[in-house]
Design an enzyme around this catalytic site. Structure first.
Site, PDB file in Angstrom:
ATOM      1  CE  LYS A 156     -12.379   0.256  -2.331  1.00 41.52           C
ATOM      2  NZ  LYS A 156     -12.082  -0.498  -1.138  1.00 41.52           N
ATOM      3  CE  LYS A 182      -4.550  -1.714  -2.943  1.00 43.22           C
ATOM      4  NZ  LYS A 182      -5.903  -2.299  -2.803  1.00 43.22           N
ATOM      5  CG  ASP A 184     -10.274  -3.601  -2.373  1.00 43.76           C
ATOM      6  OD1 ASP A 184      -9.480  -3.581  -1.416  1.00 43.76           O
ATOM      7  OD2 ASP A 184     -11.189  -2.773  -2.524  1.00 43.76           O
ATOM      8  CD  GLU A 185      -8.764  -5.374   1.073  1.00 44.14           C
ATOM      9  OE1 GLU A 185      -8.252  -4.488   0.358  1.00 44.14           O
ATOM     10  OE2 GLU A 185      -9.861  -5.231   1.643  1.00 44.14           O
ATOM     11  CG  HIS A 274      -3.615  -4.477   0.812  1.00 41.30           C
ATOM     12  ND1 HIS A 274      -4.171  -4.802   2.020  1.00 41.30           N
ATOM     13  CD2 HIS A 274      -4.418  -3.533   0.268  1.00 41.30           C
ATOM     14  CE1 HIS A 274      -5.278  -4.086   2.199  1.00 41.30           C
ATOM     15  NE2 HIS A 274      -5.448  -3.300   1.146  1.00 41.30           N
ATOM     16  CE  LYS A 314     -11.707   1.858   4.316  1.00 44.88           C
ATOM     17  NZ  LYS A 314     -12.413   1.284   3.197  1.00 44.88           N
TER      18      LYS A 314
HETATM   19  C1  CAP Z   1      -9.178   1.604   0.347  1.00 47.99           C
HETATM   20  C2  CAP Z   1      -8.935   0.132   0.520  1.00 47.99           C
HETATM   21  C3  CAP Z   1      -7.683  -0.368   1.245  1.00 47.99           C
HETATM   22  C4  CAP Z   1      -7.415   0.196   2.560  1.00 47.99           C
HETATM   23  C5  CAP Z   1      -6.276  -0.482   3.305  1.00 47.99           C
HETATM   24  C6  CAP Z   1     -10.120  -0.440   1.233  1.00 47.99           C
HETATM   25  O1  CAP Z   1     -10.478   1.879  -0.120  1.00 47.99           O
HETATM   26  O2  CAP Z   1      -8.847  -0.465  -0.734  1.00 47.99           O
HETATM   27  O3  CAP Z   1      -7.804  -1.751   1.375  1.00 47.99           O
HETATM   28  O4  CAP Z   1      -7.100   1.522   2.416  1.00 47.99           O
HETATM   29  O5  CAP Z   1      -5.924   0.333   4.329  1.00 47.99           O
HETATM   30  O6  CAP Z   1     -10.642  -1.464   0.805  1.00 47.99           O
HETATM   31  O7  CAP Z   1     -10.490   0.089   2.239  1.00 47.99           O
HETATM   32  P1  CAP Z   1     -11.245   3.263   0.100  1.00 47.99           P
HETATM   33  P2  CAP Z   1      -4.555   0.380   5.152  1.00 47.99           P
HETATM   34  O8  CAP Z   1     -10.394   4.303  -0.562  1.00 47.99           O
HETATM   35  O9  CAP Z   1     -12.566   3.063  -0.557  1.00 47.99           O
HETATM   36  O10 CAP Z   1     -11.367   3.488   1.573  1.00 47.99           O
HETATM   37  O11 CAP Z   1      -3.558   1.059   4.344  1.00 47.99           O
HETATM   38  O12 CAP Z   1      -4.928   1.198   6.322  1.00 47.99           O
HETATM   39  O13 CAP Z   1      -4.213  -1.018   5.506  1.00 47.99           O
HETATM   40 MG    MG Z   2      -8.916  -2.541   0.019  1.00 43.35          MG
END
Ligand code: CAP
Ligand code: MG
Length: 435
Positions: A156, A182, A184-185, A274, A314
């Protein structure tokens, strides 16, 4: 005078005495009729439109085709079960199943709300799919560990870092005890962090870290793109010695995901799935498609890892849903829970590793593990590592320590007495549950 011919035949798609056959596909829906319509009007329509019917009787119908109609056979508290003969479905084709069971029915005027909760798939259909290549077997096979959880960390800010910054974060996380870095999406191949340079840079950094610490490290690098481009990207990841790749499975779609599953099998790789965008249709409890069903389809197609929620983090993830999906992904046979999930046999398809992610930090990890009650999972921490007062490496160490504390059966406070980074993390976030 000519007799007026019957137009509607929806009620012929209801038979509450029908006993489903072993190879029927069964769907479970929650439904609410629109104003002025009865329950029968709705359950007849849903069975009709999702199988052989349409709004009028047909001159093209014969006995053979009529015998292939779906039947609503169980109706209680706005929940209906519909049985479909196997011939309606094509083997190894999730888009075709979804175009039928979850197709036009959602748009029908007669239906105020409709939610597809589950589909029970017969043996022949289940066997026609790949299933995962590794699933939880990767804990031993890829990481050479006796047990999980597999820890991953998403750099991040989620997008914006240069390739060099991204790689430095990866090094700090890997050497602090995180198994997988990993993407991010929404990070794919933007100008500030091109896919090729990220893959090659991460591979070099991984080799260096592995040499230094003597442990295996991998990455969930995001290949999300047009299908042929994804295939090209997976090959590059493979040539750089990684065992995993990551796909945004909802935005790319079922067909692309099935293609990627074949690619993973050919290269003996595993896929991190994801689920970004799932909540557009999973979140409302009276309309849409359940996350549970999406999870089932993802194991069927062959996803090795799948995000299923945290309970404590969250993003919306009710405890019961998370535990139902944990069981769905880790067991070989699922029993029916009336009105919630249908029975399902997996015919020895491998497991899918549940991934808990979103708003996690050391303070909530013991509670997360108490909910999951298994270490055959992946735990992923982003902000809860990079927001540590002493940075990524310290955040990674604090995360590892929190999991150690849970395994040792001691409290985080006790562990923190001899662990500086965990102590600092607890001072920063305590037991905060982010919203
Ligand atoms: C986590 C994360 C993931 C979500 C997806 C984000 O980051 O990379 O995309 O956890 O969630 O961008 O939020 P943080 P889910 O650890 O900073 O929150 O599994 O609920 O689809
Ligand atoms: Mg993410």
């Amino acid at each position: 005078m000519t007799e007026k011919k019957k137009i509607e035949w929806y009620h012929e798609f209801i038979d509450l005495n029908y006993q489903p056959k072993k190879n029927d596909l069964i769907a479970l829906f929650y439904y609410e009729p629109s104003k002025g319509l009865t329950k029968e009007d709705v359950i007849g329509r849903v069975a009709s439109e999702s199988s052989i019917g349409t709004w009028t009787t047909l001159e093209t119908l014969d006995d053979r085709i009529y015998g292939m109609k779906a039947l609503s056979f169980w109706d209680q508290n706005n929940l209906v079960k519909i049985a479909y003969p196997l011939e309606l479905w094509e083997m190894n084709n999730v888009p075709q199943i979804m175009s039928g069971v979850a197709g036009n029915v959602f748009g029908m005027k007669a239906v105020k709300n409709l939610r597809l909760l589950d589909i029970s798939l017969p043996e022949e259909l289940v066997k026609s799919f790949n299933g995962p290549n590794m699933g939880t077997e990767a804990i031993k096979k890829v990481f050479k560990l006796d047990n999980g959880p597999i820890l991953s960390c998403v750099p991040k800010p989620k997008i914006g870092m240069t390739t060099e910054q991204h790689i430095q974060v990866a090094i700090d996380a890997w050497s602090g005890g995180i198994h997988c870095i990993k993407d991010d999406e929404n990070l794919t191949s933007q100008t500030f962090n091109k896919f090729e340079s990220r893959v090659e840079g991460l591979a070099k950094a991984r080799d260096k870290v592995e040499n230094e610490i003597g442990e295996i490290r991998d990455a969930y690098i995001n290949v999300t793109a047009e299908t042929k481009e994804m295939e090209r990207r997976v090959n590059l990841i493979h040539d750089n010695g990684f065992r995993y790749f990551m796909v945004d499975v909802v935005t790319t779609g079922f067909s692309a995901v099935q293609t990627m599953s074949d690619v993973a099998k050919d290269l003996d790789m595993a896929i991190h799935a994801h689920r970004a965008m799932h909540a557009t249709f999973t979140k409302h409890t009276t309309h849409g498609i359940s996350m549970y069903l999406l999870a089932k389809l993802m194991r069927l197609i062959g996803m090795d890892n799948l995000h299923i929620g945290t309970v404590v983090g969250k993003l919306d993830s009710p405890k019961q849903d998370v535990l139902d999906m944990r069981d769905l992904l880790l067991n070989n046979e699922i029993g029916e829970i009336e009105g919630r999930v249908l029975s399902q046999k997996w015919e020895n398809h491998k497991t899918t590793m549940p991934i808990a992610s979103g708003g996690l930090h050391p303070g909530v990890l013991p509670e997360l593990l108490d909910h999951y009650r298994t270490t055959d999972i992946g735990i992923q921490v982003g902000g809860g590592i990079h927001g540590h007062p002493n940075g990524t490496n310290a955040g990674a160490k604090a995360t590892v320590a929190a999991i150690e504390a849970w395994k040792e059966g001691i409290s985080l406070e006790e562990k923190a007495e001899t662990h500086l980074e965990l102590d600092q993390a607890l001072k920063r976030w305590g037991y905060l549950k982010p919203v």
